[in-house]
Scaffold this motif. Sequence first.
Motif, PDB file in Angstrom:
ATOM      1  N   GLN A  51       0.827  -1.201   0.000  1.00 56.83           N
ATOM      2  CA  GLN A  51       0.000   0.000   0.000  1.00 56.83           C
ATOM      3  C   GLN A  51       0.865   1.257   0.000  1.00 56.83           C
ATOM      4  O   GLN A  51       0.565   2.220  -0.719  1.00 56.83           O
ATOM      5  CB  GLN A  51      -0.961   0.004   1.199  1.00 56.83           C
ATOM      6  N   GLU A  52       1.921   1.279   0.822  1.00 57.13           N
ATOM      7  CA  GLU A  52       2.834   2.424   0.838  1.00 57.13           C
ATOM      8  C   GLU A  52       3.465   2.621  -0.534  1.00 57.13           C
ATOM      9  O   GLU A  52       3.587   3.746  -1.021  1.00 57.13           O
ATOM     10  CB  GLU A  52       3.948   2.217   1.864  1.00 57.13           C
ATOM     11  N   ALA A  53       3.877   1.523  -1.139  1.00 57.86           N
ATOM     12  CA  ALA A  53       4.511   1.587  -2.455  1.00 57.86           C
ATOM     13  C   ALA A  53       3.538   2.109  -3.509  1.00 57.86           C
ATOM     14  O   ALA A  53       3.901   2.952  -4.340  1.00 57.86           O
ATOM     15  CB  ALA A  53       5.041   0.217  -2.844  1.00 57.86           C
ATOM     16  N   ALA A  56       3.024   5.879  -3.251  1.00 64.12           N
ATOM     17  CA  ALA A  56       4.190   6.604  -3.770  1.00 64.12           C
ATOM     18  C   ALA A  56       4.217   6.578  -5.291  1.00 64.12           C
ATOM     19  O   ALA A  56       4.489   7.601  -5.932  1.00 64.12           O
ATOM     20  CB  ALA A  56       5.472   6.003  -3.196  1.00 64.12           C
ATOM     21  N   ILE A  57       3.945   5.427  -5.890  1.00 63.00           N
ATOM     22  CA  ILE A  57       3.923   5.313  -7.352  1.00 63.00           C
ATOM     23  C   ILE A  57       2.817   6.184  -7.935  1.00 63.00           C
ATOM     24  O   ILE A  57       3.017   6.893  -8.918  1.00 63.00           O
ATOM     25  CB  ILE A  57       3.750   3.844  -7.788  1.00 63.00           C
ATOM     26  N   ASN A  58       1.631   6.153  -7.332  1.00 56.90           N
ATOM     27  CA  ASN A  58       0.521   6.962  -7.823  1.00 56.90           C
ATOM     28  C   ASN A  58       0.869   8.446  -7.775  1.00 56.90           C
ATOM     29  O   ASN A  58       0.627   9.180  -8.726  1.00 56.90           O
ATOM     30  CB  ASN A  58      -0.742   6.665  -7.012  1.00 56.90           C
ATOM     31  N   ILE A  72       5.456  -2.068 -10.681  1.00 54.36           N
ATOM     32  CA  ILE A  72       6.319  -3.237 -10.583  1.00 54.36           C
ATOM     33  C   ILE A  72       6.950  -3.173  -9.197  1.00 54.36           C
ATOM     34  O   ILE A  72       7.675  -2.229  -8.891  1.00 54.36           O
ATOM     35  CB  ILE A  72       7.412  -3.203 -11.657  1.00 54.36           C
ATOM     36  N   LEU A  73       6.625  -4.153  -8.353  1.00 54.35           N
ATOM     37  CA  LEU A  73       7.168  -4.194  -7.005  1.00 54.35           C
ATOM     38  C   LEU A  73       8.293  -5.210  -6.991  1.00 54.35           C
ATOM     39  O   LEU A  73       8.127  -6.332  -7.452  1.00 54.35           O
ATOM     40  CB  LEU A  73       6.096  -4.593  -5.992  1.00 54.35           C
ATOM     41  N   VAL A  85      10.257   0.067  -5.770  1.00 50.59           N
ATOM     42  CA  VAL A  85       9.190   0.085  -6.752  1.00 50.59           C
ATOM     43  C   VAL A  85       9.582   0.846  -8.005  1.00 50.59           C
ATOM     44  O   VAL A  85      10.406   1.760  -7.969  1.00 50.59           O
ATOM     45  CB  VAL A  85       7.891   0.691  -6.176  1.00 50.59           C
ATOM     46  N   SER A  86       8.978   0.430  -9.083  1.00 49.15           N
ATOM     47  CA  SER A  86       9.058   1.153 -10.341  1.00 49.15           C
ATOM     48  C   SER A  86       7.708   0.971 -11.020  1.00 49.15           C
ATOM     49  O   SER A  86       6.910   0.122 -10.622  1.00 49.15           O
ATOM     50  CB  SER A  86      10.199   0.627 -11.210  1.00 49.15           C
ATOM     51  N   ALA A  87       7.471   1.765 -12.024  1.00 47.63           N
ATOM     52  CA  ALA A  87       6.201   1.644 -12.750  1.00 47.63           C
ATOM     53  C   ALA A  87       6.373   2.187 -14.146  1.00 47.63           C
ATOM     54  O   ALA A  87       7.098   3.157 -14.369  1.00 47.63           O
ATOM     55  CB  ALA A  87       5.094   2.417 -12.031  1.00 47.63           C
ATOM     56  N   GLU A  88       5.699   1.540 -15.082  1.00 46.71           N
ATOM     57  CA  GLU A  88       5.601   2.113 -16.412  1.00 46.71           C
ATOM     58  C   GLU A  88       4.409   3.052 -16.382  1.00 46.71           C
ATOM     59  O   GLU A  88       3.344   2.703 -15.856  1.00 46.71           O
ATOM     60  CB  GLU A  88       5.417   1.042 -17.486  1.00 46.71           C
ATOM     61  N   ILE A  89       4.604   4.247 -16.909  1.00 50.11           N
ATOM     62  CA  ILE A  89       3.527   5.234 -16.887  1.00 50.11           C
ATOM     63  C   ILE A  89       3.058   5.503 -18.317  1.00 50.11           C
ATOM     64  O   ILE A  89       3.831   5.390 -19.267  1.00 50.11           O
ATOM     65  CB  ILE A  89       3.947   6.542 -16.167  1.00 50.11           C
TER      66      ILE A  89
END
Length: 91
Positions: A51-53, A56-58, A72-73, A85-89
């Motif tokens: 949830q914390e991750a 932060a990503i959002n 991506i966790l 964490v990372s994320a494709e946006i």
Amino acid sequence: MKTLALAFVAAFLLCSNAAAAIKINSHQAKNMDDVMSLGVIYINHNFATEQEAEVAINDDADQHGAKYYHSILMREPGSNGNMHVSAEIYR
């Protein structure tokens, strides 16, 4: 009465301008015609919970002007379960 009306208008404007990025999965991203990748964002913090991750990503996706994101966790071995964490946006 005017103060209450002004407070209501201000609250409405703030709520209508707050558009959070929407979490999607990779399958959804591939099947959405209007989605364009903006790249990958990385957050170099240790998060104890998913949830914390996600929060932060959002927040980071919003700052980059993304409409959607796929998070991506990653758990590092020997890190007591902490996540990076990372994320494709997408836009």
